[in-house]
Enzyme design. Sequence first.
Site, mmCIF file in Angstrom:
data_model
loop_
_atom_site.group_PDB
_atom_site.id
_atom_site.type_symbol
_atom_site.label_atom_id
_atom_site.label_comp_id
_atom_site.label_asym_id
_atom_site.label_seq_id
_atom_site.Cartn_x
_atom_site.Cartn_y
_atom_site.Cartn_z
ATOM 1 N N GLU A 164 -8.454 -35.181 -3.996
ATOM 2 C CA GLU A 164 -7.257 -35.933 -3.735
ATOM 3 C C GLU A 164 -6.492 -36.795 -5.035
ATOM 4 O O GLU A 164 -6.373 -37.779 -5.232
ATOM 5 C CB GLU A 164 -7.579 -37.085 -2.832
ATOM 6 C CG GLU A 164 -8.209 -36.309 -1.584
ATOM 7 C CD GLU A 164 -8.532 -37.144 -0.344
ATOM 8 O OE1 GLU A 164 -8.573 -38.354 -0.621
ATOM 9 O OE2 GLU A 164 -8.721 -36.851 0.603
ATOM 10 N N GLU A 271 -10.485 -28.081 4.957
ATOM 11 C CA GLU A 271 -10.845 -29.254 6.126
ATOM 12 C C GLU A 271 -9.955 -29.453 7.184
ATOM 13 O O GLU A 271 -9.674 -30.414 7.730
ATOM 14 C CB GLU A 271 -10.816 -30.821 5.193
ATOM 15 C CG GLU A 271 -11.636 -30.694 4.164
ATOM 16 C CD GLU A 271 -11.571 -31.995 3.424
ATOM 17 O OE1 GLU A 271 -11.006 -33.011 4.032
ATOM 18 O OE2 GLU A 271 -11.961 -32.317 2.219
HETATM 19 C C1 XIL Z 1 -14.408 -38.062 5.398
HETATM 20 C C2 XIL Z 1 -15.741 -37.665 6.357
HETATM 21 O O1 XIL Z 1 -15.382 -36.861 7.385
HETATM 22 C C3 XIL Z 1 -16.284 -39.018 6.647
HETATM 23 O O2 XIL Z 1 -17.618 -38.872 7.418
HETATM 24 C C4 XIL Z 1 -16.545 -39.868 5.355
HETATM 25 O O3 XIL Z 1 -16.980 -41.118 5.729
HETATM 26 C C5 XIL Z 1 -15.131 -40.146 4.791
HETATM 27 O O4 XIL Z 1 -14.772 -38.529 4.554
HETATM 28 N N1 XIL Z 1 -10.712 -35.873 3.023
HETATM 29 C C6 XIL Z 1 -11.783 -35.635 2.382
HETATM 30 C C7 XIL Z 1 -13.078 -35.823 2.975
HETATM 31 O O5 XIL Z 1 -12.001 -34.920 1.301
HETATM 32 O O6 XIL Z 1 -14.123 -35.848 2.418
HETATM 33 C C8 XIL Z 1 -13.073 -36.572 3.985
HETATM 34 O O7 XIL Z 1 -14.187 -36.475 4.963
HETATM 35 C C9 XIL Z 1 -11.437 -36.601 4.915
HETATM 36 C C10 XIL Z 1 -10.452 -36.603 3.947
#
Ligand code: XIL
Length: 361
Positions: A164, A271
């Site tokens: 990010e 994701e």
């Molecule tokens: C989220 C997870 O799903 C949660 O369990 C954690 O507490 C916070 O992060 N972008 C990402 C992921 O790269 O790592 C994030 O995951 C969601 C957004």
Amino acid sequence: MTKIDRRALLAAPFALSGLTACDRFAWAQPKPPVVPPLKSIAPFPVGTCVQSSQTTDPAWVALAAREVSQLTPEWEMKMEYILADGLPGNGGSGLRFDAPDRIAAFAQAQGMRLHGHTLIWYAQGAEAFAGLEGPRFVEAFDAYIAAVAGRYRGKVVSWDVVNEPVTDEGSSLRDCHWSQALGQDGYILRAFQQARAADPDAVLFLNDYNLENNPTKGATFLKLVERLMKAGAPIGGIGSQSHLDIEIPAGQAAAFIRDAASLGLPIHISELDASLRNGSRLDLRSHATRIEQQSARVGELAEAFTALPAAQRFAFTVWGLRDTDSWLRQGERDDGKDQPLPFNAAGQPNPMAAVLARAFA
Ligand code: XIL
């Protein structure tokens, strides 16, 4: 309160409300579609995120073994977990590797690939690195990457090296503790070099979200990738999180995949989830309309990915298998009804699973 405590607190009310909500709406659910195991039809690895606690949940294990061939630790390979006791050399007592080690062992035992997530993220590490300046900061930055990427060398196939880097608005890079110490492109470049030194074989990804939801952000991200490539960074792939907004115009998700692919690197849909909610207070869309929108956008993304040359299809990862596993269904964010993932609470296919299977085939 530590982050871990907060997670436990967030999860608790959900555990109580989730079941009743599912029961209440169970009668309204149409019969689940019959869908072949996703990993059996996709000509590329299919992944999900995982928490170490899930690796001892027989229902989750059976579903994961049936559907996926790759895992991404959801949070236990992040600084959030590894540095929960602080940074050694800066008041911390030691790196925590017990949970990520369990996940790595589980992946190996199941014959699944493991994707490391994530080494450097603007959202984490500020507290643990606080007070370090100049060469001490740089030394600690390098040491962290060496320790973590070094430990999982040979166990992971790939890493999200930097997560990010682009702002929400999308036209610039984030200002954060890493960029303040090492420069806006500088921290990213250094992270890739250090990750490469620690693990010569892992495919190294730059990962971000909203790349298809927000075309300005997508373009800024791809320009950054090009700059990194020109600067000689050992970047091996593009990660598009794809927390998909199901109301974006048709064609926008596919256009991003095509633009990303033009750089020639492998692509990881890293994701995917697709909430049926849009965050507005008054959302008059029917459930059927939402499912239609979700099917159209997820189908478009999955088809665009499947259409890529084989060498550019790194993997297609969903951010959880069952709706109730989703980060969008925890604590206060949970409405008890959202279906952002391919399977329902009982592990039966949602419409999204059928859409993915059709696109992958
Ligand atoms: C989220 C997870 O799903 C949660 O369990 C954690 O507490 C916070 O992060 N972008 C990402 C992921 O790269 O790592 C994030 O995951 C969601 C957004």
